[in-house]
Design a protein around this motif. Sequence first.
Motif, mmCIF file in Angstrom:
data_model
loop_
_atom_site.group_PDB
_atom_site.id
_atom_site.type_symbol
_atom_site.label_atom_id
_atom_site.label_comp_id
_atom_site.label_asym_id
_atom_site.label_seq_id
_atom_site.Cartn_x
_atom_site.Cartn_y
_atom_site.Cartn_z
ATOM 1 N N VAL A 1 25.111 -13.313 52.719
ATOM 2 C CA VAL A 1 23.956 -13.978 52.121
ATOM 3 C C VAL A 1 23.107 -12.974 51.363
ATOM 4 N N ASP A 2 22.952 -11.788 51.945
ATOM 5 C CA ASP A 2 22.136 -10.762 51.299
ATOM 6 C C ASP A 2 22.755 -10.334 49.983
ATOM 7 N N LYS A 3 24.070 -10.192 49.961
ATOM 8 C CA LYS A 3 24.744 -9.786 48.732
ATOM 9 C C LYS A 3 24.646 -10.867 47.659
ATOM 10 N N ALA A 4 24.581 -12.127 48.099
ATOM 11 C CA ALA A 4 24.539 -13.234 47.141
ATOM 12 C C ALA A 4 23.118 -13.545 46.684
ATOM 13 N N ASP A 5 22.118 -13.029 47.410
ATOM 14 C CA ASP A 5 20.722 -13.338 47.105
ATOM 15 C C ASP A 5 20.189 -12.377 46.047
ATOM 16 N N ARG A 6 19.885 -12.892 44.891
ATOM 17 C CA ARG A 6 19.391 -12.067 43.796
ATOM 18 C C ARG A 6 18.001 -12.512 43.367
ATOM 19 N N ARG A 7 17.238 -13.129 44.264
ATOM 20 C CA ARG A 7 15.895 -13.569 43.935
ATOM 21 C C ARG A 7 14.973 -12.385 43.754
ATOM 22 N N VAL A 8 14.042 -12.512 42.828
ATOM 23 C CA VAL A 8 13.050 -11.472 42.595
ATOM 24 C C VAL A 8 11.754 -11.881 43.284
ATOM 25 N N VAL A 9 11.255 -10.994 44.156
ATOM 26 C CA VAL A 9 10.023 -11.264 44.889
ATOM 27 C C VAL A 9 8.970 -10.261 44.451
ATOM 28 N N GLY A 10 7.762 -10.744 44.189
ATOM 29 C CA GLY A 10 6.667 -9.868 43.820
ATOM 30 C C GLY A 10 5.343 -10.456 44.269
ATOM 31 N N GLU A 11 4.818 -9.997 45.410
ATOM 32 C CA GLU A 11 3.562 -10.522 45.936
ATOM 33 C C GLU A 11 2.625 -9.357 46.244
ATOM 34 N N TYR A 12 1.313 -9.607 46.118
ATOM 35 C CA TYR A 12 0.325 -8.556 46.336
ATOM 36 C C TYR A 12 -0.886 -9.164 47.033
ATOM 37 N N TYR A 13 -1.280 -8.571 48.164
ATOM 38 C CA TYR A 13 -2.395 -9.086 48.962
ATOM 39 C C TYR A 13 -3.479 -8.015 49.072
ATOM 40 N N PRO A 14 -4.584 -8.157 48.325
ATOM 41 C CA PRO A 14 -5.673 -7.175 48.394
ATOM 42 C C PRO A 14 -6.291 -7.131 49.786
ATOM 43 N N ILE A 15 -6.735 -5.934 50.202
ATOM 44 C CA ILE A 15 -7.428 -5.762 51.470
ATOM 45 C C ILE A 15 -8.917 -5.780 51.187
ATOM 46 N N GLU A 16 -9.595 -6.788 51.704
ATOM 47 C CA GLU A 16 -11.007 -6.993 51.405
ATOM 48 C C GLU A 16 -11.848 -5.766 51.764
ATOM 49 N N GLY A 17 -12.737 -5.394 50.830
ATOM 50 C CA GLY A 17 -13.627 -4.267 51.068
ATOM 51 C C GLY A 17 -13.032 -2.918 50.698
ATOM 52 N N THR A 18 -11.835 -2.895 50.152
ATOM 53 C CA THR A 18 -11.175 -1.653 49.755
ATOM 54 C C THR A 18 -10.537 -1.825 48.376
ATOM 55 N N LYS A 19 -9.981 -0.736 47.868
ATOM 56 C CA LYS A 19 -9.221 -0.774 46.614
ATOM 57 C C LYS A 19 -7.723 -0.830 46.898
ATOM 58 N N LEU A 20 -7.388 -1.198 48.128
ATOM 59 C CA LEU A 20 -6.001 -1.201 48.574
ATOM 60 C C LEU A 20 -5.440 -2.609 48.663
ATOM 61 N N GLY A 21 -4.127 -2.673 48.778
ATOM 62 C CA GLY A 21 -3.459 -3.956 48.945
ATOM 63 C C GLY A 21 -2.067 -3.755 49.523
ATOM 64 N N ILE A 22 -1.497 -4.822 50.069
ATOM 65 C CA ILE A 22 -0.137 -4.808 50.609
ATOM 66 C C ILE A 22 0.784 -5.458 49.591
ATOM 67 N N ARG A 23 1.827 -4.719 49.186
ATOM 68 C CA ARG A 23 2.763 -5.227 48.175
ATOM 69 C C ARG A 23 4.119 -5.515 48.796
#
Length: 211
Positions: A30-52
């Motif tokens: 399944v992993d070899k067949a999965d070619r989806r592109v994922v791109g998500e970004y979650y800012p951390i409130e009160g900082t200039k940081l985020g989880i990508r």
Amino acid sequence: MGKARFSVNGVMLVAIVFAALLLFFSLVMVDKADRRVVGEYYPIEGTKLGIRYTTLEPSGLCEGSRNTAVLKVEGTFGHDWGMALEGDALYVNEYTVTDLGITMCKLVRIDLGTYEKTTVLNDALLRGRCASGELVCMEGAFLPVDRPEENPLCRLYRMSEGAFVRERQGTAVLFLDPGTGRVLRRVWDENAYGDDFETRWIDRTMEEAAP
């Protein structure tokens, strides 16, 4: 010539191993067949940081906005309730997937001054802060999505790692000092995977939840 004899436990072990191998090869295909592109970004409130989270670049803790994010610490980290900011320290769940397809989690602490990552607890899941501010974690916990109380692969993984397999259901709930990461309380909860976890542990103070 005697006939080979298998105990019930032996047959079950063979079945579990066979199922694990079947699942492993299925996941690989399944992993070899999965070619989806994922791109998500979650800012951390009160900082200039985020989880990508992305399939095009390394995922992890980044500095900057979605379009200008610079990776600071690589890893698959949690966000929302799986993360807690305490001064210059970020407590966050870090997830890894085993060859059996089981998602494991450990609690790490990231120094936002040096971006040094240290492990606070292995095989532990941060669930949030309780009403009095302490961090609340599940120790030795599989993610609920893996259905640990009914999934034989969870038990097989524990056996392969040489870890102690508890015969009773549930797991331990830990209260941590957010300043030091030190464990203040440990309470066994047989219904830790129940839907009322937040009501019993998060919405109360440490003293109310674990007298």
